[in-house]
Design a protein around this motif. Sequence first.
Motif, PDB file in Angstrom:
ATOM      1  N   LYS A 266     110.864 -44.166 -21.577  1.00 29.26           N
ATOM      2  CA  LYS A 266     111.655 -44.505 -20.391  1.00 29.26           C
ATOM      3  C   LYS A 266     113.020 -45.059 -20.824  1.00 29.26           C
ATOM      4  N   SER A 269     115.248 -42.310 -22.115  1.00 30.86           N
ATOM      5  CA  SER A 269     115.806 -41.494 -21.010  1.00 30.86           C
ATOM      6  C   SER A 269     116.948 -42.230 -20.330  1.00 30.86           C
ATOM      7  N   GLU A 270     116.711 -43.511 -20.050  1.00 38.25           N
ATOM      8  CA  GLU A 270     117.756 -44.295 -19.381  1.00 38.25           C
ATOM      9  C   GLU A 270     119.029 -44.339 -20.221  1.00 38.25           C
ATOM     10  N   SER A 272     119.973 -42.254 -22.489  1.00 38.80           N
ATOM     11  CA  SER A 272     120.622 -40.949 -22.589  1.00 38.80           C
ATOM     12  C   SER A 272     121.401 -40.620 -21.318  1.00 38.80           C
ATOM     13  N   ARG A 273     121.002 -41.221 -20.207  1.00 35.34           N
ATOM     14  CA  ARG A 273     121.777 -40.982 -18.965  1.00 35.34           C
ATOM     15  C   ARG A 273     123.045 -41.829 -18.925  1.00 35.34           C
ATOM     16  N   LYS A 274     123.015 -42.955 -19.666  1.00 30.45           N
ATOM     17  CA  LYS A 274     124.179 -43.846 -19.641  1.00 30.45           C
ATOM     18  C   LYS A 274     125.310 -43.359 -20.541  1.00 30.45           C
ATOM     19  N   LYS A 276     127.343 -40.082 -22.766  1.00 31.76           N
ATOM     20  CA  LYS A 276     127.642 -38.666 -22.623  1.00 31.76           C
ATOM     21  C   LYS A 276     126.935 -37.828 -23.680  1.00 31.76           C
ATOM     22  N   LYS A 277     127.061 -38.303 -24.924  1.00 34.23           N
ATOM     23  CA  LYS A 277     126.473 -37.524 -26.019  1.00 34.23           C
ATOM     24  C   LYS A 277     125.544 -38.405 -26.843  1.00 34.23           C
ATOM     25  N   ILE A 297     115.710 -33.979 -23.877  1.00 29.22           N
ATOM     26  CA  ILE A 297     117.033 -34.603 -23.950  1.00 29.22           C
ATOM     27  C   ILE A 297     117.911 -33.821 -24.914  1.00 29.22           C
ATOM     28  N   LYS A 298     119.140 -33.567 -24.461  1.00 27.43           N
ATOM     29  CA  LYS A 298     120.057 -32.808 -25.306  1.00 27.43           C
ATOM     30  C   LYS A 298     120.637 -33.700 -26.394  1.00 27.43           C
TER      31      LYS A 298
END
Lengths: 604, 204
Positions: A266, A269-270, A272-274, A276-277, A297-298
């Motif tokens: 979790k 994921s959080e 990685s959303r905050k 850009k790369k 996740i990229k």
Amino acid sequence: MEKILQGNYAIARGAWEAGVRVACAYPGTPSSEILTALSQEYKEDVLTEWSPNEKVALEVAIGASFAGARAMASMKHVGLNVASDPFMTVSYTGVKGGLVVVVADDPSSHSSQNEQDSRHWARFGKVPMLEPSDSQECKEFTKLAFELSEEFDTPVLVRTETRVAHSFSPVKLGERKESHTPLGLDKKDAPKYTMVPIYVRVRRKIVEERMKKLEEFTNEFKYNTVEMNDPRIGVITSGVCYNYTKEVFPEYSYLKLGMIWPLPKKLISEFSRKVKKIIIVEQLDPFLETEIRAMGIKIFHGKDVIPNHYELSPEIVERALKGKKYKPPKIRVHTEGLPPRPPNLCSGCSHRALFYAIKRLGLFTFGDIGCYTLATAPPLNAIHSTICMGAGVGGAFGAMKVLGKEGLGKCCAVIGDSTFLHAGIPPLMDIVYNKGNSTTIILDNQTTGMTGLQEHPGTGYTVTGDPTHRINFEELARALGVKHIRKVDPYNLKETMEVIKEEVERDEPSVIITVNSPCMLHRREKRKFEHPFYKVLTEKCRGCGLCLEAGCPAISWREVTEEESLTQDGHKRKGVVQINRLQCPGCGLCSQICKFEAIVPGEA
Amino acid sequence: MNRMSDQRMNIQMIISGVGGQGVLLITRIFAQFALEEGYPIIGSEDHGMSQRGGSVMTHLKIGDFNSPLVKKGNADLLLSLEKNEAYRTLPYLRPSIRGKRGGLCFINSSDPNYMDPRVESYLGDKGIEVHLFPAEDLAKEMGMPQSINIALIGFATAHPRFPFPYEKLRRAIEKITHPRFREVNLGIFEKAAFEGKYWLERQP
């Protein structure tokens, strides 16, 4: 109070503060100092032991845990391979007193036979793993590991590597707190502690549930920390890789994982959303990368640019991530011509004498793990294979099995005293049981040399220096059924060669044990040599270089000028050898090698 | 985990030599100094195989740093107990950049001409100062041949840019060295510092 501690000493401190009662280990770089520290500085509170091997170390720790004590086993990465059998199953039973396994990796293989990534053991064994990045964290994480172990009923792995284990930084010291778990054995609880199939299936489910709970826990774990800086790039990393990357790229955002298994999905994921790369910086295998990619996740950069072998450094990370833009300040000094300084056997080492004999006999030598592995290097060139502890004994038997009588006189196994007791007994038993004919040479230097002189069951002393029973190698070999057991003084070259030759030609199992051959660095046992040192009679030396074949650090070569180009008896020579008197302990091997009586005892 | 301190000190250093020469002891002396002064410190030691006569190098960083390793081209100080190991670790020294002076290097060597003049002038062009000092001779003369390490740092204290004050380093040596050898070591340190001044005055 604050103290500067090496990572390993900080781990010892953390275990002590956590109330550890039992600590077991087999020495192995870079983990050895953990037990040394516990046995020297905290011996009033902790029962410590050098175990014969890592499997035994872990089993003793497991027993102590079942009796309610907090217990720890520490080892190097390959040690966990040896201890993997109890490790994989204690994951099922769980613990009573907190149980911690410390495993120290050796990227770049500074002192190991391979470069494995121990993080896989956490996933494989379904056990949580913490990874500290400096000494303070070594202490904190070890303490925490004991708490987690009891809270989640699981062994806990603490993983370090060379640059954490052998780095130093200040540590805030705390007090010791005894564990609340009462000492004593519980009533029979077979479904928890007896792993027979019916109960295995019960525990198997519990293990999965435990890992789920741990995953929830780790999403909130205080040592999985997010540092938000530039939101364009977020680095996910752990351990010393965090320190390397943070120093080079302080402007990036970071998710530093203190617990690397199970992963805080979790939180990842959080994060990685905050940003850009995402960049993943990890040493050795793409462990985090594989898992995080599998989460969908990229990843911007990971093992595409960060090397997947050898240890990383701030420079390697910087170069990898900057690519062509990397322009470091450079001092160009040609270092090619410098004398290489590989580790070498000490001057006077009994291994040198023995391996010189083996070299002269031209045997294929199945080697093992210890200082004597250094005999593989030129000019001795006397070890032909090295796999792991104990493998030399079994290997020579295997080779002789297929070669049959053809193999007689062609090969042997060599193994150190500590290594023999670690893993050499079962293969020697095998040779006798399965009617082999190979020869095992036990190089008894009365200590565990390479890792810094630790005691073992063959030295007669425990880790705290108490006298104890001393294994007699001859009796042991006889009990296994070996009929031909010879003892040699390796410093007597002629006799050693004769004995080895006889035994390798014998169509029966045999064991040769070196005697009166303690490690040159041994503090207690000293070999008394007849002469204080040896010297070269320069007028006699023909400069043939035969003595140099032993690779003794005290002997060196120098070219001679025109006026010195003849020996006393008129032989032409290009150079002569010389002996550094300060380095020469007087073992006399070189004088036995010299064919022209040019090396003679010196007077003090 | 870095601590902030009131006074700033940002030093990256490399200490090199051969196994058994006492590289680790020097490291501990500086670490003790940093601890007493309340400066953050981090570093890395060599262990294992290097104890068998191999090359030994430790990294030491005092100030706000994260990584225990010094990057090549970044060391402010290089202390080397052995001349070949000194060569091997020269690339760690910081060249002079943007008006900032380059690194400072102290090497134990009794031969004042050991360094290739081309290397010496190249280092000079890069703003790096190299000082050779017969630390081994001094230690031998004082009856403690194994104290090359103490002699070398004593010498270094004579240099105006050496960032560690003599008195404080002396206290660290007092704390760290074995009681049995303390007096001799302090004597060596003192003498080396004294001779260092004289030595530096004679430099061009």
